[in-house]
Enzyme design. Sequence first.
Site, PDB file in Angstrom:
ATOM      1  N   GLY A  10       0.825  -1.210   0.000  1.00  0.00           N
ATOM      2  CA  GLY A  10       0.000   0.000   0.000  1.00  0.00           C
ATOM      3  C   GLY A  10       0.855   1.255   0.000  1.00  0.00           C
ATOM      4  O   GLY A  10       2.093   1.185  -0.029  1.00  0.00           O
ATOM      5  N   PHE A  11       0.192   2.379   0.065  1.00  0.00           N
ATOM      6  CA  PHE A  11       0.894   3.673   0.052  1.00  0.00           C
ATOM      7  C   PHE A  11       1.851   3.769   1.248  1.00  0.00           C
ATOM      8  O   PHE A  11       3.082   3.829   1.084  1.00  0.00           O
ATOM      9  CB  PHE A  11      -0.164   4.792   0.051  1.00  0.00           C
ATOM     10  CG  PHE A  11       0.341   6.149   0.423  1.00  0.00           C
ATOM     11  CD1 PHE A  11       1.511   6.661  -0.111  1.00  0.00           C
ATOM     12  CD2 PHE A  11      -0.377   6.940   1.320  1.00  0.00           C
ATOM     13  CE1 PHE A  11       1.970   7.934   0.234  1.00  0.00           C
ATOM     14  CE2 PHE A  11       0.060   8.205   1.669  1.00  0.00           C
ATOM     15  CZ  PHE A  11       1.242   8.697   1.128  1.00  0.00           C
ATOM     16  N   ASP A  31      -0.089  -8.531   1.136  1.00  0.00           N
ATOM     17  CA  ASP A  31      -1.086  -7.624   0.549  1.00  0.00           C
ATOM     18  C   ASP A  31      -1.930  -8.435  -0.423  1.00  0.00           C
ATOM     19  O   ASP A  31      -1.438  -9.395  -1.019  1.00  0.00           O
ATOM     20  CB  ASP A  31      -0.371  -6.490  -0.214  1.00  0.00           C
ATOM     21  CG  ASP A  31      -1.189  -5.210  -0.254  1.00  0.00           C
ATOM     22  OD1 ASP A  31      -0.729  -4.196   0.278  1.00  0.00           O
ATOM     23  OD2 ASP A  31      -2.306  -5.231  -0.831  1.00  0.00           O
ATOM     24  N   ASN A  32      -3.188  -8.056  -0.597  1.00  0.00           N
ATOM     25  CA  ASN A  32      -4.009  -8.729  -1.617  1.00  0.00           C
ATOM     26  C   ASN A  32      -4.264  -7.792  -2.799  1.00  0.00           C
ATOM     27  O   ASN A  32      -5.035  -8.116  -3.687  1.00  0.00           O
ATOM     28  CB  ASN A  32      -5.343  -9.209  -1.024  1.00  0.00           C
ATOM     29  CG  ASN A  32      -6.210  -8.059  -0.557  1.00  0.00           C
ATOM     30  OD1 ASN A  32      -5.754  -6.921  -0.477  1.00  0.00           O
ATOM     31  ND2 ASN A  32      -7.465  -8.351  -0.243  1.00  0.00           N
ATOM     32  N   LYS A  91     -14.213  -6.074   7.420  1.00  0.00           N
ATOM     33  CA  LYS A  91     -13.576  -7.374   7.677  1.00  0.00           C
ATOM     34  C   LYS A  91     -12.095  -7.215   7.988  1.00  0.00           C
ATOM     35  O   LYS A  91     -11.568  -7.872   8.881  1.00  0.00           O
ATOM     36  CB  LYS A  91     -13.770  -8.303   6.464  1.00  0.00           C
ATOM     37  CG  LYS A  91     -15.171  -8.903   6.406  1.00  0.00           C
ATOM     38  CD  LYS A  91     -15.382  -9.759   5.175  1.00  0.00           C
ATOM     39  CE  LYS A  91     -14.663 -11.079   5.275  1.00  0.00           C
ATOM     40  NZ  LYS A  91     -14.907 -11.918   4.068  1.00  0.00           N
ATOM     41  N   TYR A 145     -15.431   2.457   8.003  1.00  0.00           N
ATOM     42  CA  TYR A 145     -13.999   2.632   8.292  1.00  0.00           C
ATOM     43  C   TYR A 145     -13.802   3.061   9.742  1.00  0.00           C
ATOM     44  O   TYR A 145     -12.990   2.484  10.472  1.00  0.00           O
ATOM     45  CB  TYR A 145     -13.435   3.678   7.339  1.00  0.00           C
ATOM     46  CG  TYR A 145     -11.941   3.897   7.428  1.00  0.00           C
ATOM     47  CD1 TYR A 145     -11.043   2.852   7.154  1.00  0.00           C
ATOM     48  CD2 TYR A 145     -11.412   5.147   7.745  1.00  0.00           C
ATOM     49  CE1 TYR A 145      -9.669   3.064   7.209  1.00  0.00           C
ATOM     50  CE2 TYR A 145     -10.040   5.362   7.786  1.00  0.00           C
ATOM     51  CZ  TYR A 145      -9.173   4.319   7.518  1.00  0.00           C
ATOM     52  OH  TYR A 145      -7.809   4.543   7.561  1.00  0.00           O
ATOM     53  N   TYR A 159      -5.975  -7.389  23.686  1.00  0.00           N
ATOM     54  CA  TYR A 159      -4.835  -8.325  23.637  1.00  0.00           C
ATOM     55  C   TYR A 159      -3.721  -7.879  24.579  1.00  0.00           C
ATOM     56  O   TYR A 159      -3.074  -8.691  25.223  1.00  0.00           O
ATOM     57  CB  TYR A 159      -4.305  -8.464  22.198  1.00  0.00           C
ATOM     58  CG  TYR A 159      -4.944  -9.610  21.455  1.00  0.00           C
ATOM     59  CD1 TYR A 159      -6.280  -9.568  21.067  1.00  0.00           C
ATOM     60  CD2 TYR A 159      -4.218 -10.764  21.164  1.00  0.00           C
ATOM     61  CE1 TYR A 159      -6.866 -10.632  20.405  1.00  0.00           C
ATOM     62  CE2 TYR A 159      -4.803 -11.833  20.499  1.00  0.00           C
ATOM     63  CZ  TYR A 159      -6.124 -11.760  20.118  1.00  0.00           C
ATOM     64  OH  TYR A 159      -6.706 -12.829  19.466  1.00  0.00           O
ATOM     65  N   THR A 175      -2.098  12.027   5.210  1.00  0.00           N
ATOM     66  CA  THR A 175      -0.707  11.850   4.783  1.00  0.00           C
ATOM     67  C   THR A 175      -0.678  11.782   3.257  1.00  0.00           C
ATOM     68  O   THR A 175      -1.601  11.264   2.646  1.00  0.00           O
ATOM     69  CB  THR A 175      -0.145  10.557   5.405  1.00  0.00           C
ATOM     70  OG1 THR A 175      -0.195  10.693   6.829  1.00  0.00           O
ATOM     71  CG2 THR A 175       1.293  10.288   4.990  1.00  0.00           C
TER      72      THR A 175
END
Length: 311
Positions: A10-11, A31-32, A91, A145, A159, A175
Site C-alpha cells: 500500500g501507500f 497484501d491482496n 472485515k 472505516y 490483547y 498523509t
Amino acid sequence: MRIFITGGAGFIGSHLCDYFLAHGNHVVAMDNFITGSPDNIAHLKNNAQFEFIKQDVTTFINVPGPIDAVLHFASPASPKSYLDFPIQTMKVGALGTHNALGVARAKKARFLLASTSEVYGDPLEHPQKESYWGNVNPIGPRGVYDEAKRFAEALTLAYHREHGMETRIVRIFNTYGPRNALDDGRVVPNFVGQALRGEPLTVHGDGSQTRSFCYVSDLVRGIAQLLKSDEELPVNLGNPNELTIKLFAERINALTENQAGIIFTNRPVDDPSRRNPDITKARTRLGWEPQVSLDDGLRETIAYFRARMKR
Ligand code: UDP
C-alpha cells in the site's frame, strides 16, 4: 529485526518496507492488492531481505519463521476506497486485526496498529488530542472505516490487557506523497491529477473545511519511533499545519501553474469540517516533529504524479 507488514504494497505500507529495509531489517510483506499495488514494491523484487506473500489478511495467516514486530497496515483507507469496499473494510479492521494480533502473539512479537484520525469522526474538539473520544456516525457511509478502526483499537488493547502483549497504536492524520494512488479519490491525488491535466480543481462544498497534511517520510519516521517506544496508548501522528481545502487547492494550482482555477462541487456525507492533530504527545514522548514543509512535500508529490501520468 524480522518485521511483518500487512498492507505492505500500500501507500504507507510500502514506504515502511523501504524504511525498515534501509535500516538493516528483514521485511515480510503481505497484501491482496485490493487497494495496494505491485508497482509500489516492484523495486524490492531482487532484495534478499524482502519477502512478499500475496494474501487477504482476513483469512488465516501463516508466516514461517520468527517475527519480532507486526505492523498492521492493511485496509482500504481513502473515503472513496472504503465506500467502494465497505464490507472488506469492516472485515480487515475486525478479522484482519484479529489474525494479525494472533500472529504477533504466536511469535511473541510487538504489534503496531495503523489507526486513523477518523476515530474522532467529525470532531467537536480542536485540535484533536488522543484523550478525545470522538464524534462518529456509526451508520453513515464513513462508519464502515471509522467503526472498524475503533474496533481494531479496542481489540489491540484487549490483547494487551488480557495477554500482556506489547502493543502500539498510531492514529494517522492526512498523509500524502509518492505512491498515493492517483485514482483513490483523496484530495491530494485528485487535485494534483486535475492540475496536471489542466482541469479545474473540484473543491467539495465551499472549501472551508480544514485538513493538515503530513509528508509520508515524516510519518514513517514517527511510526518507527513509536514502535521503539514504550507508549501503549494511541499516539497521533500528523502535521499540525491546518489549512482550508480552498487554500490548499489554490496552493496546488500555484505550484503546478494550472490556470484552470477551481470549481465547487457537492460535499460528501459526514465529511469532517475541521481536522488538526494535537501532537504534543508525539513531541514529548517520542521526540517526533514533522520536518518536511507543505511546498517541499507537494513538489516531490507533483513530480511523482507527473512521471506516472506520462507512462
Ligand atoms: N476534497 C475535495 N475535492 C476532492 C477530494 C476531496 O474538496 O476532489 C475534500 C474532502 O471533501 C475533504 C478533504 O478534501 O474535505 C480531504 O479529503 P480526502 O478524501 O483526502 O480525505 P479525508 O480527509 O476526508 O479523510
